[in-house]
Motif scaffolding. Sequence first.
Motif, short mmCIF file in Angstrom:
data_model
loop_
_atom_site.label_atom_id
_atom_site.label_comp_id
_atom_site.label_asym_id
_atom_site.label_seq_id
_atom_site.Cartn_x
_atom_site.Cartn_y
_atom_site.Cartn_z
N ARG A 19 1.13 -1.07 -0.19
CA ARG A 19 -0.23 0.02 -0.13
C ARG A 19 0.74 1.30 0.07
NH1 ARG A 19 -2.05 1.83 4.83
NH2 ARG A 19 -1.15 0.40 5.65
N ARG A 20 1.96 1.24 0.81
CA ARG A 20 3.00 1.82 1.03
C ARG A 20 3.87 2.31 -0.01
NH1 ARG A 20 2.99 4.48 6.17
NH2 ARG A 20 1.48 4.29 7.28
N LYS A 21 3.78 1.57 -0.87
CA LYS A 21 4.82 1.57 -1.63
C LYS A 21 5.20 2.50 -2.77
CE LYS A 21 7.09 -2.14 -4.19
NZ LYS A 21 7.00 -3.59 -4.87
N LEU A 54 1.42 9.01 20.40
CA LEU A 54 1.32 9.56 19.69
C LEU A 54 0.56 8.20 18.76
CD1 LEU A 54 3.22 12.97 19.11
CD2 LEU A 54 1.03 12.27 20.74
N SER A 55 -0.40 8.68 17.86
CA SER A 55 -1.11 8.01 17.12
C SER A 55 0.60 7.52 16.00
CB SER A 55 -2.01 9.10 16.21
OG SER A 55 -2.22 8.33 14.66
N GLY A 56 0.20 6.20 15.80
CA GLY A 56 1.50 5.50 14.77
C GLY A 56 3.02 5.55 15.27
N SER A 57 2.62 5.98 16.92
CA SER A 57 3.88 4.96 17.48
C SER A 57 4.48 3.50 17.77
CB SER A 57 4.12 5.60 19.41
OG SER A 57 2.86 5.46 19.85
N GLY A 58 3.21 2.84 17.87
CA GLY A 58 3.38 1.48 17.80
C GLY A 58 2.75 0.46 18.71
N LYS A 59 1.97 1.28 19.31
CA LYS A 59 1.88 0.91 20.53
C LYS A 59 0.31 -0.29 20.51
CE LYS A 59 -1.84 3.96 20.96
NZ LYS A 59 -0.70 4.95 20.16
N SER A 60 -0.57 -0.36 19.51
CA SER A 60 -1.78 -1.62 18.72
C SER A 60 -0.29 -2.66 18.42
CB SER A 60 -2.44 -0.65 17.59
OG SER A 60 -3.11 -0.22 18.42
N THR A 61 0.45 -2.19 17.82
CA THR A 61 1.80 -3.23 17.00
C THR A 61 1.88 -4.11 18.19
OG1 THR A 61 2.20 -2.33 15.17
CG2 THR A 61 3.79 -4.11 15.96
N LEU A 62 2.60 -3.12 19.13
CA LEU A 62 3.14 -3.58 20.94
C LEU A 62 2.32 -4.82 21.03
CD1 LEU A 62 5.86 -4.89 22.21
CD2 LEU A 62 5.15 -2.24 23.64
N1 LIG Z 1 -0.24 -3.61 8.01
C1 LIG Z 1 0.41 -2.66 7.89
N2 LIG Z 1 1.45 -2.47 6.98
C2 LIG Z 1 2.15 -1.52 7.01
N3 LIG Z 1 2.50 -0.17 8.36
C3 LIG Z 1 1.69 -1.17 9.08
C4 LIG Z 1 0.73 -1.46 9.48
N4 LIG Z 1 0.27 -1.77 11.01
C5 LIG Z 1 0.88 -0.77 11.51
N5 LIG Z 1 1.87 0.10 10.37
C6 LIG Z 1 2.76 1.29 10.84
O1 LIG Z 1 3.27 0.91 11.92
C7 LIG Z 1 3.57 2.03 12.93
C8 LIG Z 1 2.57 1.85 14.08
O2 LIG Z 1 1.15 1.37 13.98
P1 LIG Z 1 0.71 0.79 15.50
O3 LIG Z 1 -0.84 0.63 15.04
O4 LIG Z 1 1.41 0.26 15.68
O5 LIG Z 1 0.50 2.62 16.19
P2 LIG Z 1 -0.28 3.13 17.33
O6 LIG Z 1 0.38 3.90 18.01
O7 LIG Z 1 -1.47 2.40 17.70
O8 LIG Z 1 -1.04 3.58 16.37
P3 LIG Z 1 -2.64 4.82 16.28
O9 LIG Z 1 -2.81 5.11 17.95
O10 LIG Z 1 -2.42 5.88 15.44
O11 LIG Z 1 -3.54 3.44 16.61
C9 LIG Z 1 2.84 2.99 11.95
O12 LIG Z 1 3.36 3.99 11.26
C10 LIG Z 1 1.51 2.50 11.06
O13 LIG Z 1 1.55 3.29 9.73
#
Ligand SMILES: Nc1ncnc2c1ncn2[C@@H]1O[C@H](COP(=O)(O)OP(=O)(O)OP(=O)(O)O)[C@@H](O)[C@H]1O
Length: 278
Positions: A19-21, A54-62
Amino acid sequence: MSQPLFELRAVDKDYYSTRRKSIFSRRGKSVPVKALQDIHLQIFAGEIFVIVGLSGSGKSTLLRTLNHLIPATSGDVTFQGRALATLSEHELIALRRQHMSMVFQSFALFDERTVLENVAFGLEVAGIPREAREARALTMLEKVGLAQVAEQYPHQLSGGMQQRVGLARALVVEPTVLLMDEAFSALDPIIRREMQSLLLMLQTGSQRTIVFVTHDMEEALRLGSRIAIMEKGKLVQVGKPEVLINTPATPYVRHFFSGVDVSRWQLAENYADIWGTR
Ligand SMILES: Nc1ncnc2c1ncn2[C@@H]1O[C@H](COP(=O)(O)OP(=O)(O)OP(=O)(O)O)[C@@H](O)[C@H]1O
């Protein structure tokens, strides 16, 4: 100190997104988004461990590396001493069913099931007979104050009530860990505070561990036994609320307290008295 329930060592997560390519590619090669970088972390039984950033800092991923919904690109994630990356898909599913529940911002309820059936769902999956699972689901609905709407459908309830159903559904299976991703963020402020109180009340005397993602510092301070602050995929500080407030490691951490009344947390010796329900 006791053994950690979760331990993360040198965890990285890179996303390669088609998507980001067009934005990130160089000569046709996609550049990864470094969502997690060198995360070292221990989470202990009974904690309410809050992840803020902040948004995008990686919380959900962690959060999702903790149940291996998102596998780390490198590094180790262990739960009760077992490395998640070494488990088979079958073992992972069993581990999640036995130990972990998730609550999402979007409620994620089944529209075609009654409230009772929604709450009983995890017990149904676990093979508990109908009568027993419905009795347990009803007891759980009583605890969240919703027994009277057991036969209604999710669309008939307010957002706050739907999230109480979500919480009941997650708790009815008696998970070791509750993973909550911005679970109260869609609710209006008064309902949100009610949900925080309910969560603290349900946690009283429990050894259950909660990992709670939020971007709201008030919520983090209210709920967290410890708080982790994330910035651009890195953990910048992890500690008890009063430690973060009194000794913020960076201006970014300090920034999170701007606009928040921190006076209640500034005196560590008073901290235990702040929330009677903790
Ligand atoms: N499936 C994915 N493919 C590509 N990039 C992703 C994907 N999921 C998350 N990202 C990117 O990884 C980074 C961390 O995302 P993440 O959702 O973990 O952050 P977050 O702190 O939970 O953000 P938010 O508060 O907006 O939910 C961001 O730059 C996001 O755009």
